[in-house]
Design a protein around this motif. Structure first.
Motif, PDB file in Angstrom:
ATOM      1  N   ASP A 175      -4.039   4.325   7.748  1.00  0.00           N
ATOM      2  CA  ASP A 175      -3.608   4.770   6.429  1.00  0.00           C
ATOM      3  C   ASP A 175      -4.821   5.013   5.533  1.00  0.00           C
ATOM      4  OD1 ASP A 175      -2.204   5.202   4.113  1.00  0.00           O
ATOM      5  OD2 ASP A 175      -1.695   3.097   3.793  1.00  0.00           O
TER       6      ASP A 175
ATOM      7  N   GLN B 253      -6.440   5.160   2.341  1.00  0.00           N
ATOM      8  CA  GLN B 253      -6.269   4.739   0.959  1.00  0.00           C
ATOM      9  C   GLN B 253      -7.251   5.446   0.029  1.00  0.00           C
ATOM     10  OE1 GLN B 253      -3.953   2.330  -0.348  1.00  0.00           O
ATOM     11  NE2 GLN B 253      -3.021   2.851   1.622  1.00  0.00           N
ATOM     12  N   GLN B 254      -8.462   5.638   0.536  1.00  0.00           N
ATOM     13  CA  GLN B 254      -9.498   6.336  -0.231  1.00  0.00           C
ATOM     14  C   GLN B 254     -10.420   7.010   0.770  1.00  0.00           C
ATOM     15  OE1 GLN B 254     -11.712   3.832  -2.890  1.00  0.00           O
ATOM     16  NE2 GLN B 254     -13.001   5.481  -3.649  1.00  0.00           N
TER      17      GLN B 254
ATOM     18  N   ASP C 188      -6.801   1.637   6.038  1.00  0.00           N
ATOM     19  CA  ASP C 188      -6.090   0.426   6.447  1.00  0.00           C
ATOM     20  C   ASP C 188      -5.401   0.666   7.777  1.00  0.00           C
ATOM     21  OD1 ASP C 188      -6.924  -0.606   4.064  1.00  0.00           O
ATOM     22  OD2 ASP C 188      -4.998  -0.306   3.034  1.00  0.00           O
TER      23      ASP C 188
ATOM     24  N   THR D 120      -7.035  11.039   1.661  1.00  0.00           N
ATOM     25  CA  THR D 120      -6.356  10.051   0.822  1.00  0.00           C
ATOM     26  C   THR D 120      -4.872  10.380   0.670  1.00  0.00           C
ATOM     27  OG1 THR D 120      -8.373   9.618  -0.421  1.00  0.00           O
ATOM     28  CG2 THR D 120      -6.298   9.013  -1.472  1.00  0.00           C
TER      29      THR D 120
ATOM     30  N   SER E 286       0.840  -1.198   0.000  1.00  0.00           N
ATOM     31  CA  SER E 286       0.000   0.000   0.000  1.00  0.00           C
ATOM     32  C   SER E 286       0.870   1.241   0.000  1.00  0.00           C
ATOM     33  CB  SER E 286      -0.918   0.010   1.227  1.00  0.00           C
ATOM     34  OG  SER E 286      -0.152   0.307   2.371  1.00  0.00           O
TER      35      SER E 286
END
Length: 462
Positions: A182, A184-185, A140, A110, A12
């Motif tokens: 984290d 991601q989106q 995440d 993000t 990632s």
């Protein structure tokens, strides 16, 4: 840790961030920090310490996360342990938190992440709950251990769009832990909640507080475990033998514990305590179960047992004998007067595979006439098989009773001169063994022996 190693472990956007931050910390640890690294470009902070919530978080069942009322079940660490030689210095740009407290913080947008750090004590199970992540966004969650040299060692990761996530690890020594969330989106700015807990009292099946970390077991099993704190969930994934078309499942625990099985549609189905269920399991499929305390009042001393077995298993008698001092002249083998040693092994339906520990076996001994008359029960016992699927017992059968008694008949030795005995006996006495799953009385679960009622020595006179 190299970039390639991190990419392999995480896969990632966190990978590059972790490597750069670890390298920066290592340089700082050696008094050679590279000031050109602007960590705030990657680690988004709130501008102030995260806010400690008094309201509880959500848990697996969507009920509130409960703070344990049992001091022994969780240790709250407000700072590093007494000895600081084994733990790293705090990392710049990462918010310090206390174990046991529940916090709230805004999500990151993000490409960025939130970083939190805490210290654990030796021999701790670490569990981090993250709740209320925005629906449809992917945040995440990662756990890292930080070594004194600045190296980051990945412990656990949970990826995906679930709004509730659980990460876990077990460490044997005091250590610094990083919690990275984290984005991601994500849009960013939504409030989520999180809590880090530790406990030093846990069973050997941990860490298994989520389905993704379920303890994987193969074959028929018999296990003993307990819930180590008010929030503990124990997940198990059991793969029965491929030769079985169905599996018997039994849970035995306290009234403060609940067991659930995951159905085909993904919902969780409650099962009753101390009741046997027969579950159809196609070859290659897995049974997913979990144990928890709905009210959060389970104690570590509240042990529970889970047993699976072949519903068509059967008991086979593989040893029956007596060490009594008898003449050895009565017909039939073995000859038993007042006590008999019996050994039983429980096998699968095909009679090929021992069933392992925890199978309940019943042994009964009878006098009979060998015909259709009602036999007389002489002795009975029961118990659980060991890890090899075996159970052994000594039964006191006492004097002869009921049908089938013959004699006294006179027998003699083959010595010269011969010695004579008058013997009364039951030639068709028998032993049976069976399991709770299968009460069929058939070989090898039934064996015959000679029950010696009385022996009278007559000397050398015929």
């Amino acid at each position: 840790m190299t970039r390639r190693q991190l990419n392999k472990l995480l896969g990632s956007a966190l990978c590059m961030t972790a490597m750069i931050f670890a390298q920066a910390h290592a340089k700082n640890h050696n008094s050679a920090r590279n000031e050109s690294l602007n960590l705030t470009d990657r680690f988004v902070m709130t501008g102030a310490p995260v806010r400690a919530f008094t309201l509880p978080m959500k848990q697996h069942t969507q009920a509130s996360l409960r703070h344990s009322s049992h001091a022994a079940s969780r240790k709250t660490v407000a700072g590093p342990p007494t000895s600081t030689d084994d733990v790293p210095a705090p990392l710049d740009g990462c918010q310090e938190i206390d174990v046991g407290n529940t916090y709230g913080a805004p999500t990151a947008p993000t490409g960025t992440l939130r970083c939190f750090q805490f210290i654990t004590e030796p021999s701790n199970k670490i569990t981090v709950y993250v709740a209320d992540l925005p629906a449809g966004e992917q945040h995440d969650v990662h756990l890292f251990e930080v070594a004194n040299d600045g190296t980051w060692n990945p412990l656990d990761s949970v990826l995906g769009i679930d709004s509730f996530k659980v990460t876990q690890a077990i460490r044997a020594k005091p250590t610094g832990i990083l919690l990275l969330i984290d984005a991601q989106q994500a849009v960013g700015g939504a409030t989520f909640q999180f809590q880090a807990t530790t406990t030093s009292k846990f069973d050997g099946w941990e860490a298994n507080d989520s389905l993704t970390r379920a303890t994987h077991l193969t074959g028929n099993i018999y296990l003993r475990a307990y819930l180590d704190n008010a929030n503990d969930f124990d997940y198990y994934s059991i793969a029965p033998p491929a030769t079985q078309s169905s599996t018997s499942l039994t849970f035995t625990g306290s009234s403060r514990q609940v067991i659930e099985r995951q159905g085909e549609d993904g919902t969780w189905i409650s099962l009753a305590n101390n009741r046997k269920y027969q579950i159809r399991v196609p070859a290659g499929d897995t049974i997913h179960i979990r144990v928890y305390s709905p009210l959060g009042d389970a104690l570590p001393e509240d042990q529970y047992w889970i047993k699976t077995s072949d519903p068509l298993n059967r008991a086979g008698i593989d040893q029956y004998s007596s060490n009594e001092n008898l003449s050895g002249l009565a017909p039939g083998l073995p000859r038993v007067a007042r006590e008999i040693d019996v050994g039983v092994t429980v096998w699968d339906e095909a009679g090929n595979v021992p069933q392992g520990a925890g199978e309940h076996v019943t042994i009964e001994v009878y006098d009979s006439d060998g015909r259709k008359g009602t036999p007389t029960l002489l002795a009975q016992t029961d118990g659980l098989t060991n890890a090899q699927g075996s159970f052994a017992a000594k039964l006191d059968i006492g004097p002869c009773r009921g049908p089938g008694i013959e004699g006294p008949h006179r027998f003699n030795t083959y010595s010269v001169p011969a010695e004579y005995w008058d013997i009364t006996y039951v030639p068709k006495a028998f032993v049976v063994a069976y399991t709770d799953n299968n009460r069929r009385i058939e070989w090898p679960g039934i064996v015959f022996f000679t029950h010696v009622c009385d022996e009278r020595y007559r000397g050398y006179r015929p």
